[in-house]
Write a protein that holds these residues in place. Structure first.
Motif, PDB file in Angstrom:
ATOM      1  N   ASP A 106       0.843  -1.195   0.000  1.00  0.00           N
ATOM      2  CA  ASP A 106       0.000   0.000   0.000  1.00  0.00           C
ATOM      3  C   ASP A 106       0.884   1.253   0.000  1.00  0.00           C
ATOM      4  OD1 ASP A 106      -1.689   2.112   0.552  1.00  0.00           O
ATOM      5  OD2 ASP A 106      -3.000   0.915   1.833  1.00  0.00           O
TER       6      ASP A 106
ATOM      7  N   VAL B  86      -4.377  -4.779  -2.033  1.00  0.00           N
ATOM      8  CA  VAL B  86      -5.640  -5.122  -1.390  1.00  0.00           C
ATOM      9  C   VAL B  86      -5.747  -6.641  -1.255  1.00  0.00           C
ATOM     10  CG1 VAL B  86      -8.139  -5.061  -1.632  1.00  0.00           C
ATOM     11  CG2 VAL B  86      -6.793  -3.040  -2.149  1.00  0.00           C
TER      12      VAL B  86
ATOM     13  N   ALA C 161      -3.659  -7.665   1.543  1.00  0.00           N
ATOM     14  CA  ALA C 161      -4.305  -7.444   2.838  1.00  0.00           C
ATOM     15  C   ALA C 161      -5.302  -8.560   3.121  1.00  0.00           C
ATOM     16  CB  ALA C 161      -4.996  -6.091   2.848  1.00  0.00           C
TER      17      ALA C 161
ATOM     18  N   HIS D 208      -7.169   0.738   3.538  1.00  0.00           N
ATOM     19  CA  HIS D 208      -6.490   0.652   2.240  1.00  0.00           C
ATOM     20  C   HIS D 208      -7.222   1.394   1.135  1.00  0.00           C
ATOM     21  CE1 HIS D 208      -3.464  -2.196   3.635  1.00  0.00           C
ATOM     22  NE2 HIS D 208      -4.429  -2.792   4.298  1.00  0.00           N
TER      23      HIS D 208
END
Lengths: 332, 324, 293
Positions: B107, C187, C190, C204
């Motif tokens: 991210d 993503v 995650a 996110h």
């Protein structure tokens, strides 16, 4: 002995690059992507250019065909068939680009327009550069698609790029680059995005086409296996400079620069892999924004000597046609 | 040895909306179609195939990131394919994944420590701030990152370093199974070797089981104990590493091995081989019988009529080909 | 030892926001716009203390006088003898307030709607976005005029009316962005780490949406101000003695020939503000776009 450009009694090389320097003006300062580069390509020769990210190999290609980003600056000399390309007007360079110099890229979609049929795009090139009429241009285009082994070329020429598979698209791009029978073909990582079996097809095709049309090729890749299979001469780049240049057999048999050596040993090879642990070059590729004053490879080199930190090594010819830029070569 | 992971006849199909405005016909994409294998603790299985062969989907299916259509997945003796989403999420601390594109898998708005600590926050929420930082720095050191870079952002790192961050995130929970989805194919040659060596070291240290997915047979040869070759969602050959490279039985495996350029001009230029012709058929519309027959140099009529069954040609060496 | 060394020399990172901020500071046009806008905002807020006159105070002796320093009406007075300086600033207060509040309304509804539709996808997405489509098809002006006729002229109604229309754009943009973000590898990473869905959206998706949302907000505010001006120009906006830039321009335009100042000052402020927002929006877009590096 420093390297001297070929003298007058030899025929003029097809492409001769002298002290080429490409710089970019960015917000974080001046970036030298290509630095003091000199080399030449003879007619019918294949020059392989090896380097990793930040080596400046892609910017070298863009410099030769004068397609730098707007903040780029070109210094030095690029002579193509005796004609100086640096400082040439865009109109004149357009006559050479796509006509005398063909280009193929990693991603075919960068030079194919997804909204036009293949026929339209190919004939346009021929009508523009060679003044052919549509019918003969199309006939010629179909012949060229046949040459790159696209099955059923006659019908498929009227399709759109997205209707072709990745490997076929690459073939279409090669056909387009070769339409005007260029004297020089520049290939920037043409097989990297492809699957291994398709890569093998494309490399074989390029070898075959070179024999057929006799053009020179500059092959840019990071794959040493591809280089071994296709090039006559190899140029290894690091941090925007040449660190070693030699004929292909010489380079693989007798690599002198620590970077070349490290690169050759860090590739897992099908014929030896698994039996030994891979040798790896420590550290990371150089950041062109923060190149050291000395040798760019110094912080990853295991053979460094004090002078490496201070001075840029000169490119020296250590045996005929074998040039190395390393301070170790200058030791007595 | 106990089997850590067992995958049995796994099927992952996707429904693709059909064309046509009225009564569109749905098509079925068989991304993974009946794959079975098992994996011992501390073992590495290499999975090789070209793009579109379903190897990445297989990895995501095992992790439960895509729904499984049929078959079963056993992790340490427990069936995963039919667990609820919540239960499945709990099992993820035992299996982690490293992605292909190092930068895209991080991210961009989070610091390195936030990224690596994310799994810790999920599975060990009671961990104190100090201990968490200690753990993060420990794992960073283990994967070869300087612990003082803890507050930097992904875009400040090179590709190789980003991949190390990705590996650190995957390892911070000390999983039993690590799935590597083409972890080195986006990296520079000199960095590839670093990452391969790192993964091999870590695997030995932590007794990890690894699924190593790649399109590059030479990388797989370096790192795997056993190798499975996939084509259009099916297994074509699986055996131990040495056996596969010494004695490849399936024509596709042979073609793959032949197609890899060897960085030695003396060998490469004298190589006599005919590269595989054509492209991968559309997985939406695979050929009848053996899916490889359209490109196979030895295809015969029987190949179109009947799909070859998996046969064990020698101990632990499985091939699906009529001619093996 | 390693631990102490590590702790003592931790390197500070440079986040994308800081990077963007640096780039914005280098953008002269955007920076000027920020300064000008800040000045206007300050003036508008401080209006009551800057002038001895009230915005609704009528000076019967000085009707439609030209700007002059002597009598203290530096922008002149309007056709009923009110000080234009204070009215311009007061109108600005109303215009900016409409702009900001209506944008905030559209922001909250738009992000929630768009991110939910985008992340959940499938049938939910389909239904939610069809609702947006239907609302889009409503003739906005007709809708506002109807509201006014039914409920009388009311400033809060204007806020709601404008906000209720503007969130549609925001929802569409956020949904589109969410769709691309959802498929990003980080993503997926995650998810593979076991992070729950609400947490993924919060940690996110939303932070990565903010860039585009900020740009969009700076472009929405002037749009809303313009809509309000337009409504006021039609006589549907704020009610006397309250005013806004749009209402002032409307009044000024009526006797443009005899008292041009009554048009020029509010129009100038309005134009300057719109300019500034657009410049800032452009600057932000350039600064936040990492491809432009």
């Amino acid at each position: 002995m420093p390297w001297i450009p070929k003298t007058a009694d030899m025929p003029i090389p097809l492409l001769e690059v002298n002290n080429l320097r490409t710089s970019f003006h960015t917000n974080d300062g001046e970036v030298y992507a290509v630095n003091d580069l000199s080399f030449s390509v003879e007619k019918g020769e294949t020059l392989g250019v090896v380097g990793e990210s930040g080596s400046g190999k892609s910017q070298l290609v863009l410099s030769i065909i004068n397609l730098l980003a707007s903040n780029g600056q070109l210094q030095g000399s690029i002579r193509f068939q005796g004609q100086e390309l640096v400082g040439m007007k865009p109109k004149e360079i357009n006559r050479i680009r796509g006509n005398r110099i063909g280009m193929i890229f990693q991603d075919p979609m960068t030079c194919l327009n997804g909204y036009l049929t293949i026929a339209r795009q190919m004939t346009e090139v021929l009508m523009h550069h060679q003044g052919l009429d549509y019918a003969s241009a199309k006939k010629h285009s179909i012949e060229m698609l046949d040459a790159v082994h696209i099955p059923d070329a006659k019908n498929r020429i009227d399709r759109y790029p997205h209707e072709f598979s990745g490997g076929m698209r690459q073939r279409v791009m090669i056909a387009m680059a070769l339409l005007c029978q260029p004297d020089l073909l520049i290939a920037d990582e043409p097989s990297t995005a492809l699957d291994v079996t398709v890569q093998a097809q494309i490399i074989q095709l390029m070898n075959e086409l070179q024999q057929e049309f006799g053009m020179s090729i500059i092959m840019i890749t990071h794959d040493l296996g591809v280089i071994a299979g296709i090039s006559d001469n190899v140029m290894v780049m690091y941090g925007g400079r040449i660190c070693e240049q030699a004929p292909v057999f010489e380079l693989f048999d007798n690599p002198r620069h620590p970077y070349t050596l490290g690169l050759l040993r860090s590739v897992p090879r099908l014929d030896t892999a698994g039996s030994v642990k891979l040798h790896s070059i420590p550290g990371n590729p150089p950041n062109l924004l923060q190149l050291p004053p000395g040798c760019a490879f110094v912080d990853r080199c295991q053979k460094g000597i004090p002078v490496c930190d201070q001075r840029q090594p000169r490119l020296r010819e250590i045996s005929p046609e074998h040039r190395v830029a390393c301070h170790l070569e200058e030791l007595p | 040895m106990t089997k850590l992971l067992r995958v049995d006849d796994l099927k992952i199909h996707f429904r693709i909306p059909g064309e046509g405005l009225f009564r569109p016909r749905h098509k079925t994409l068989r991304a993974v179609d009946g794959i079975s294998f098992d994996l011992d603790a501390g073992e590495t299985l290499g999975i090789v195939g070209e793009s579109g062969c379903g190897k990445s989907t297989l990895a995501r299916g095992i992790l439960g990131l895509v729904p499984v259509t049929g078959g079963s997945i056993w992790l340490a003796g427990e069936e995963l394919a039919h667990l609820s989403a919540r239960e499945l999420r709990k099992r993820r601390q035992h299996m982690q994944i490293v992605f292909q594109d190092p930068l895209a898998s991080l991210d961009p708005r989070m610091t390195v420590s936030e990224i690596i600590a994310e799994p810790l926050q999920v599975f060990e929420p009671n961990l104190g701030k100090k201990e968490r930082k200690h753990k993060v720095q420990g794992i960073m050191e283990r994967v070869g990152l300087l612990p003082n870079q803890i507050n930097r952002y992904p875009h400040e790192f090179s590709g190789g370093q980003c991949q190390r961050i990705g590996i650190a995130r995957a390892l911070v929970l000390k999983p039993k199974l690590l799935i590597c989805d083409e972890p080195v194919s986006a990296l520079d040659v000199s960095i590839q070797a670093q990452i391969i060596n790192l993964l091999m070291d870590i695997q030995e240290d932590m007794q990890l089981s690894m699924l190593f997915i790649a399109h590059d047979l030479s990388v797989v040869k370096q790192i795997s104990h056993r190798v499975m070759v996939m084509y259009l969602g099916k297994m074509v050959e699986a055996t131990t590493r040495d056996d596969l490279y010494r004695d490849p039985r399936h024509p596709y495996t042979r073609a793959l091995i032949d197609a890899i350029p060897i960085p030695d001009p003396a060998i490469e230029r004298n190589k006599k081989f005919e590269p595989l012709q054509g492209d991968l058929p559309s997985p939406l519309d695979p050929p009848s019988g053996c899916s490889f027959r359209t490109r196979c140099p030895m295809a015969a009529d029987s190949c179109a009529a009947e799909a070859p069954a998996q046969r064990e040609v020698s101990e632990g060496h499985w091939v699906s080909c009529h001619f093996a | 030892m390693n631990q102490t060394l590590a702790a003592s020399t931790e390197i500070k990172g440079r986040s994308l926001w800081q990077d963007a901020w640096q780039r914005l500071l280098r953008n002269k046009a955007a920076l000027t716009a920020v300064v000008v806008l800040a000045t206007i905002s300050l003036l508008v807020v401080a209006a009551p203390w800057l002038s001895p006159y009230e915005f609704d105070e009528i000076d019967w002796d000085l009707i439609s006088t030209a700007p002059s320093l002597e009598n203290g009406h530096i922008f002149g007075t309007d056709s009923v003898g009110r000080d234009l300086f204070v009215r311009t600033l007061h109108g600005g207060r109303m215009s900016l307030m409409v702009g900001i509040i209506a944008t905030l309304v559209s922001l909250v509804i738009g992000i929630t709607w768009g991110a939910t539709a985008g992340y959940i996808g499938g049938r939910v997405d389909n239904i939610m976005m069809r609702i947006v489509d239907i609302l889009y098809a409503m003739p906005f002006m007709f809708f506002v005029i109807l509201l006014m006729v039914f409920f009388g002229r009311n400033i809060y109604l204007i806020f709601i009316a404008i906000g209720a229309i503007n969130w549609l754009d925001m929802a569409r943009i956020v949904r589109g962005q969410t769709l691309t973000l959802k498929n990003k590898e980080f993503v997926e990473a995650a998810m593979a780490c076991g992070v729950s869905t609400p947490r993924i959206i919060l940690r996110h998706i939303v932070p990565n949406l903010l860039g585009i949302v900020v740009v969009y907000v700076t472009l929405t505010i002037p749009q809303v101000i313009l809509v309000e001006s337009f409504l006021s120009f039609l006589g549907l906006g704020v009610q006397e003695p309250n005013t806004s830039w749009g209402a002032l321009v409307n009044e000024g335009a009526q006797d443009m020939e005899s008292a041009p100042w009554a048009l020029l000052f509010p129009a100038g402020f309005l134009a300057a503000t719109l300019f500034c927002f657009n410049f800032i929006g452009d600057g932000l877009r350039d600064a936040l776009d990492p491809k432009d590096r």
